[in-house]
Design a protein around this motif. Sequence first.
Motif, mmCIF file in Angstrom:
data_model
loop_
_atom_site.group_PDB
_atom_site.id
_atom_site.type_symbol
_atom_site.label_atom_id
_atom_site.label_comp_id
_atom_site.label_asym_id
_atom_site.label_seq_id
_atom_site.Cartn_x
_atom_site.Cartn_y
_atom_site.Cartn_z
ATOM 1 N N PHE A 57 -41.142 163.186 -13.004
ATOM 2 C CA PHE A 57 -42.353 163.139 -13.815
ATOM 3 C C PHE A 57 -43.265 162.009 -13.331
ATOM 4 O O PHE A 57 -42.803 160.884 -13.109
ATOM 5 N N PHE A 58 -44.535 162.305 -13.182
ATOM 6 C CA PHE A 58 -45.511 161.291 -12.768
ATOM 7 C C PHE A 58 -45.548 160.144 -13.771
ATOM 8 O O PHE A 58 -45.724 158.986 -13.396
ATOM 9 N N THR A 59 -45.358 160.465 -15.035
ATOM 10 C CA THR A 59 -45.319 159.437 -16.081
ATOM 11 C C THR A 59 -44.223 158.411 -15.815
ATOM 12 O O THR A 59 -44.458 157.199 -15.898
ATOM 13 N N ILE A 60 -43.038 158.887 -15.500
ATOM 14 C CA ILE A 60 -41.910 157.987 -15.255
ATOM 15 C C ILE A 60 -42.145 157.170 -13.995
ATOM 16 O O ILE A 60 -41.915 155.937 -13.982
ATOM 17 N N GLN A 61 -42.614 157.803 -12.941
ATOM 18 C CA GLN A 61 -42.868 157.086 -11.695
ATOM 19 C C GLN A 61 -43.918 155.996 -11.883
ATOM 20 O O GLN A 61 -43.768 154.876 -11.381
ATOM 21 N N SER A 62 -44.975 156.304 -12.612
ATOM 22 C CA SER A 62 -46.040 155.320 -12.829
ATOM 23 C C SER A 62 -45.557 154.171 -13.712
ATOM 24 O O SER A 62 -45.883 153.003 -13.460
ATOM 25 N N ASN A 63 -44.792 154.482 -14.748
ATOM 26 C CA ASN A 63 -44.254 153.432 -15.600
ATOM 27 C C ASN A 63 -43.250 152.559 -14.846
ATOM 28 O O ASN A 63 -43.169 151.353 -15.083
ATOM 29 N N LEU A 64 -42.482 153.166 -13.933
ATOM 30 C CA LEU A 64 -41.582 152.382 -13.094
ATOM 31 C C LEU A 64 -42.370 151.397 -12.234
ATOM 32 O O LEU A 64 -41.969 150.237 -12.072
ATOM 33 N N ARG A 87 -51.466 141.334 -5.290
ATOM 34 C CA ARG A 87 -52.714 141.696 -4.627
ATOM 35 C C ARG A 87 -53.532 142.613 -5.536
ATOM 36 O O ARG A 87 -53.008 143.534 -6.164
ATOM 37 N N GLU A 88 -54.813 142.383 -5.573
ATOM 38 C CA GLU A 88 -55.686 143.185 -6.423
ATOM 39 C C GLU A 88 -55.655 144.656 -6.041
ATOM 40 O O GLU A 88 -55.732 145.534 -6.901
ATOM 41 N N TYR A 89 -55.522 144.938 -4.755
ATOM 42 C CA TYR A 89 -55.468 146.322 -4.297
ATOM 43 C C TYR A 89 -54.249 147.051 -4.860
ATOM 44 O O TYR A 89 -54.339 148.199 -5.296
ATOM 45 N N VAL A 90 -53.106 146.378 -4.873
ATOM 46 C CA VAL A 90 -51.876 146.976 -5.402
ATOM 47 C C VAL A 90 -51.955 147.115 -6.919
ATOM 48 O O VAL A 90 -51.647 148.170 -7.481
ATOM 49 N N LEU A 91 -52.377 146.044 -7.587
ATOM 50 C CA LEU A 91 -52.517 146.093 -9.042
ATOM 51 C C LEU A 91 -53.517 147.161 -9.466
ATOM 52 O O LEU A 91 -53.304 147.875 -10.448
ATOM 53 N N GLY A 92 -54.611 147.277 -8.721
ATOM 54 C CA GLY A 92 -55.625 148.278 -9.051
ATOM 55 C C GLY A 92 -55.096 149.689 -8.926
ATOM 56 O O GLY A 92 -55.392 150.550 -9.762
ATOM 57 N N GLY A 93 -54.292 149.944 -7.879
ATOM 58 C CA GLY A 93 -53.722 151.270 -7.709
ATOM 59 C C GLY A 93 -52.763 151.625 -8.825
ATOM 60 O O GLY A 93 -52.815 152.732 -9.379
ATOM 61 N N ILE A 94 -51.893 150.690 -9.182
ATOM 62 C CA ILE A 94 -50.950 150.933 -10.281
ATOM 63 C C ILE A 94 -51.702 151.137 -11.588
ATOM 64 O O ILE A 94 -51.365 152.002 -12.401
ATOM 65 N N CYS A 95 -52.747 150.348 -11.772
ATOM 66 C CA CYS A 95 -53.577 150.485 -12.979
ATOM 67 C C CYS A 95 -54.199 151.880 -13.039
ATOM 68 O O CYS A 95 -54.226 152.513 -14.096
ATOM 69 N N LEU A 96 -54.684 152.364 -11.911
ATOM 70 C CA LEU A 96 -55.263 153.703 -11.855
ATOM 71 C C LEU A 96 -54.242 154.761 -12.257
ATOM 72 O O LEU A 96 -54.533 155.643 -13.077
ATOM 73 N N TYR A 97 -53.052 154.681 -11.702
ATOM 74 C CA TYR A 97 -52.032 155.705 -11.981
ATOM 75 C C TYR A 97 -51.632 155.713 -13.451
ATOM 76 O O TYR A 97 -51.485 156.774 -14.061
ATOM 77 N N ILE A 98 -51.473 154.536 -14.041
ATOM 78 C CA ILE A 98 -51.036 154.494 -15.433
ATOM 79 C C ILE A 98 -52.179 154.878 -16.379
ATOM 80 O O ILE A 98 -51.936 155.409 -17.463
ATOM 81 N N ILE A 99 -53.416 154.643 -15.968
ATOM 82 C CA ILE A 99 -54.562 155.106 -16.762
ATOM 83 C C ILE A 99 -54.589 156.633 -16.794
ATOM 84 O O ILE A 99 -54.799 157.248 -17.853
ATOM 85 N N VAL A 100 -54.371 157.247 -15.638
ATOM 86 C CA VAL A 100 -54.363 158.711 -15.581
ATOM 87 C C VAL A 100 -53.228 159.273 -16.437
ATOM 88 O O VAL A 100 -53.405 160.295 -17.120
#
Length: 224
Positions: A57-64, A87-100
């Motif tokens: 599940f994308f939800t589980i992967q993003s929360n991980l 790094r802001e780039y890494v944090l931003g990507g994770i933030c994007l995934y969990i927002i979705v």
Amino acid sequence: MEHSLSPYKPSKAATIYAAATGLVVWFALILQVSISIPAYMKVNNSLLNAIIQILSFFTIQSNLMVGVCLWTLLLKPSNALYRFFSREYVLGGICLYIIVVGLVYNIILRNLWHPTGLFKLADDLLHSVNPLLFVIYWLIFARQEKLKWTQSLNWLWFPFLYLIYTVIRGAIINYYPYPFINVDKLGYSQVLINSLILLIVFLVLGLLLVAVNRIFKTRTGPPS
């Protein structure tokens, strides 16, 4: 001048927030896994298949990602993992995934099932509480590195590869974790259209995150 490798020390408040939020995230993940494995095994799934099912599940992967990121930020700033996840780039990507995760579930999927008890608790934590908590961390405590607009394109690789994995796995086991990518019911043409729409959503939200980052950078960050 690029500042992505400049020394960075988190504030005490950032460390406390990361620790507390990480605790919530890991509690939700452990709860979801502990109640889902028995449920999957009741319908003739082996333990291994049940674990793979949950992790698909994308939800589980993003929360991980969120959980690993937050608790990695408790390490010493000299640690290689800390330098990567801060790094802001890494944090931003994770933030994007969990927002979705939060948006897609609460807009599209929430009314498709009505969990109760511990399932509802895990459901709300993973899809609503955790995304909000991580967005707050990103807005308030993330280091202010200026992102590039093109980085929003790089963030598309993870959802793109996830969609490919899900369609291939679904064709093999006849199971799809989300109704909008269910090839058996919708067909490949419609799933392709849905996937393109989803990637466009990722791109638009990614560009929005870059815009927010650049506004904060202009106001508070060091000159580049």
